[in-house]
Design a protein around this motif. Structure first.
Motif, PDB file in Angstrom:
ATOM      1  N   ALA A 124       0.836  -1.196   0.000  1.00 29.86           N
ATOM      2  CA  ALA A 124       0.000   0.000   0.000  1.00 29.86           C
ATOM      3  C   ALA A 124       0.872   1.247   0.000  1.00 29.86           C
ATOM      4  O   ALA A 124       1.981   1.255   0.535  1.00 29.86           O
ATOM      5  N   ASN A 125       0.353   2.307  -0.616  1.00 30.30           N
ATOM      6  CA  ASN A 125       1.094   3.553  -0.669  1.00 30.30           C
ATOM      7  C   ASN A 125       1.207   4.192   0.704  1.00 30.30           C
ATOM      8  O   ASN A 125       0.359   3.989   1.575  1.00 30.30           O
ATOM      9  N   GLU A 126       2.269   4.964   0.883  1.00 30.36           N
ATOM     10  CA  GLU A 126       2.419   5.809   2.058  1.00 30.36           C
ATOM     11  C   GLU A 126       2.105   7.247   1.666  1.00 30.36           C
ATOM     12  O   GLU A 126       2.299   7.646   0.518  1.00 30.36           O
ATOM     13  N   TYR A 127       1.611   8.034   2.650  1.00 32.08           N
ATOM     14  CA  TYR A 127       1.213   9.412   2.381  1.00 32.08           C
ATOM     15  C   TYR A 127       1.868  10.340   3.390  1.00 32.08           C
ATOM     16  O   TYR A 127       1.925  10.039   4.577  1.00 32.08           O
ATOM     17  N   TRP A 128       2.377  11.480   2.868  1.00 33.19           N
ATOM     18  CA  TRP A 128       2.965  12.510   3.717  1.00 33.19           C
ATOM     19  C   TRP A 128       2.211  13.819   3.496  1.00 33.19           C
ATOM     20  O   TRP A 128       1.721  14.092   2.389  1.00 33.19           O
ATOM     21  N   TRP A 129       2.162  14.637   4.557  1.00 31.47           N
ATOM     22  CA  TRP A 129       1.475  15.920   4.474  1.00 31.47           C
ATOM     23  C   TRP A 129       2.371  17.019   5.038  1.00 31.47           C
ATOM     24  O   TRP A 129       3.189  16.782   5.922  1.00 31.47           O
ATOM     25  N   SER A 130       2.209  18.198   4.495  1.00 36.43           N
ATOM     26  CA  SER A 130       3.025  19.340   4.873  1.00 36.43           C
ATOM     27  C   SER A 130       2.230  20.606   4.612  1.00 36.43           C
ATOM     28  O   SER A 130       1.272  20.599   3.827  1.00 36.43           O
ATOM     29  N   ALA A 131       2.613  21.689   5.281  1.00 38.02           N
ATOM     30  CA  ALA A 131       2.172  22.985   4.782  1.00 38.02           C
ATOM     31  C   ALA A 131       2.792  23.172   3.409  1.00 38.02           C
ATOM     32  O   ALA A 131       3.905  22.720   3.147  1.00 38.02           O
ATOM     33  N   GLY A 132       2.061  23.824   2.513  1.00 35.14           N
ATOM     34  CA  GLY A 132       2.589  24.001   1.172  1.00 35.14           C
ATOM     35  C   GLY A 132       1.849  25.072   0.415  1.00 35.14           C
ATOM     36  O   GLY A 132       0.928  25.704   0.913  1.00 35.14           O
ATOM     37  N   SER A 133       2.273  25.259  -0.829  1.00 33.83           N
ATOM     38  CA  SER A 133       1.643  26.250  -1.689  1.00 33.83           C
ATOM     39  C   SER A 133       1.727  25.767  -3.127  1.00 33.83           C
ATOM     40  O   SER A 133       2.488  24.857  -3.455  1.00 33.83           O
ATOM     41  N   ASP A 134       0.908  26.398  -3.987  1.00 35.10           N
ATOM     42  CA  ASP A 134       1.006  26.104  -5.409  1.00 35.10           C
ATOM     43  C   ASP A 134       1.715  27.264  -6.106  1.00 35.10           C
ATOM     44  O   ASP A 134       2.160  28.208  -5.459  1.00 35.10           O
ATOM     45  N   HIS A 135       1.814  27.184  -7.405  1.00 35.84           N
ATOM     46  CA  HIS A 135       2.599  28.182  -8.127  1.00 35.84           C
ATOM     47  C   HIS A 135       1.861  29.503  -8.313  1.00 35.84           C
ATOM     48  O   HIS A 135       2.429  30.464  -8.824  1.00 35.84           O
ATOM     49  N   SER A 136       0.599  29.547  -7.899  1.00 36.04           N
ATOM     50  CA  SER A 136      -0.121  30.819  -7.872  1.00 36.04           C
ATOM     51  C   SER A 136      -0.176  31.384  -6.463  1.00 36.04           C
ATOM     52  O   SER A 136      -0.954  32.284  -6.176  1.00 36.04           O
TER      53      SER A 136
END
Length: 373
Positions: free
Chosen positions: A32-44
């Motif tokens: 099964a896949n593993e998932y990570w989460w973080s604060a982030g942003s997109d290119h806009s």
């Protein structure tokens, strides 16, 4: 390093070398896949909670504010992300991808981090009042209603985590007195009143308080091993120093021992540019990885003797976590890169390399988690 541990690491190194041949990854890819989460942003420049899986999928759930630290509930896997300076909001992400926002109380500011109680019933948040005095806010972890607060016994608490006993809170008091212009200490002559504090999460009672010998160093981030050993990432306020001498940027606090600075060559400390961003301990190997986005390096120490092991270069690297499936460190940067690093050889496991064209990772990485991308 003891003989038994050296033998163990040598054996682990052989296993790691075989892994690079590719066969173990072919087998693991069926898991099964593993998932990570973080604060982030997109290119806009949309800000939110960013997710990534080890099969390369990524997404950003917008929250309307720039986040900083994340924590996960021990009972149902909900993720909470706190805002960075100025910290006015927090966000909860449930396993079915629902987002809930909550606000700081009037006269307070969140300081970027939170942690859950051992039973998942309460959420503890690092906060300040006007003037920078530290508070640990206490909220109902399910509806975020206010329950009360404790003193942090210091100025500007930043990262907080629960100790393995499930009762004691470890608090990194950054010690920087906020000012009206930039939210940080403006007076170069002021001491950075940083401290590592342990309190009883049931009643707020002070258990221990430790300070650093360098009064211009700020304790920012920490991680905790199962035996209660803490590794602490520091940031030195070089603009207030009158010399160019190197300063240690990582400390350790073993159970029943004082707070100690870890050793590294002076040229390495200088290359890290007085700034360590995030820290995680691999408990199976007794190795800590600490990131420096300004130095573009991840630096590793063996914890039993405090020995420097080496480093891994990556531009603007800051987020660091672990992969259980691949038994290694995972690091991220602001360019959307994700790298997997073997805890023995400290080399990249290149078959696992990932990149997101849509998400830019922020300071901290949390996972692997049950919340899918």
């Amino acid at each position: 390093m003891s003989l038994s541990r050296r033998t163990f690491l040598q054996q682990a190194s052989v296993i790691s070398t075989l892994s690079l041949a590719g066969l173990p990854y072919a087998v693991r890819a069926e898991s099964a896949n593993e998932y990570w989460w973080s604060a982030g942003s997109d290119h806009s420049d949309g800000n939110g909670v960013a997710g990534f899986s080890d099969n390369g999928n990524s997404r950003l759930l917008e929250t309307g504010f720039r986040g900083h630290g994340l924590c996960v509930s021990p009972d149902d896997g909900r993720i909470v992300m706190m805002a960075r300076r100025p910290g006015m909001r927090g966000a909860e992400l449930t396993a079915d991808q629902n987002l809930t926002l909550f606000d700081v109380r009037p006269g307070r500011q969140f300081q970027g981090h939170a942690c859950f109680s051992a039973d998942g019933a309460r959420l503890f948040t690092s906060e300040i009042v006007d003037g920078g005095d530290g508070r640990i806010g206490i909220r109902n972890a399910h509806d975020f209603s206010w329950l009360g607060e404790f003193s942090s016994y210091g100025t500007e608490p930043h990262e907080i985590k629960m100790m393995p006993d499930g009762v004691t809170l470890a608090i990194a008091n950054g010690g920087l007195t906020p000012s009206a212009d930039d939210g940080r200490t403006a007076d170069k002559n002021a001491l950075v009143q940083s401290s590592l504090v342990f309190i009883d999460s049931r009643d707020g009672r002070l258990i221990h308080k430790y300070s650093l010998p360098e009064n211009k160093a700020s304790i920012r981030h920490l991680d905790i091993a199962p035996d209660g050993t803490l590794v602490i990432a520091l940031q030195v306020q070089r603009q207030w120093l009158d010399d160019t001498e190197p300063r240690a940027l990582v400390a350790i606090r073993r159970p029943d021992e004082p707070l100690q600075l870890l050793e590294a060559p002076g040229n390495l400390w200088l290359a890290l540019r007085d700034y360590m961003g995030s820290v995680v301990i691999h408990p199976d190997y007794g190795v800590a990885g600490v990131t420096s986005p300004r130095g573009n390096l991840v630096v590793f120490w063996e914890l039993s003797q405090g020995k420097l092991l080496g480093y891994f270069p990556l531009h603007d690297v800051c987020g660091i976590a672990l992969s259980q499936q691949h038994d290694c460190f995972v690091v991220t940067n602001s360019a959307g890169d994700m790298r997997f690093i073997d805890p023995v050889s400290l080399k990249e496991l290149k078959p696992l390399r990932r990149h997101s064209d849509t998400v830019r990772w922020d300071n901290h990485l949390l996972g692997p988690l049950p919340v899918s991308v």
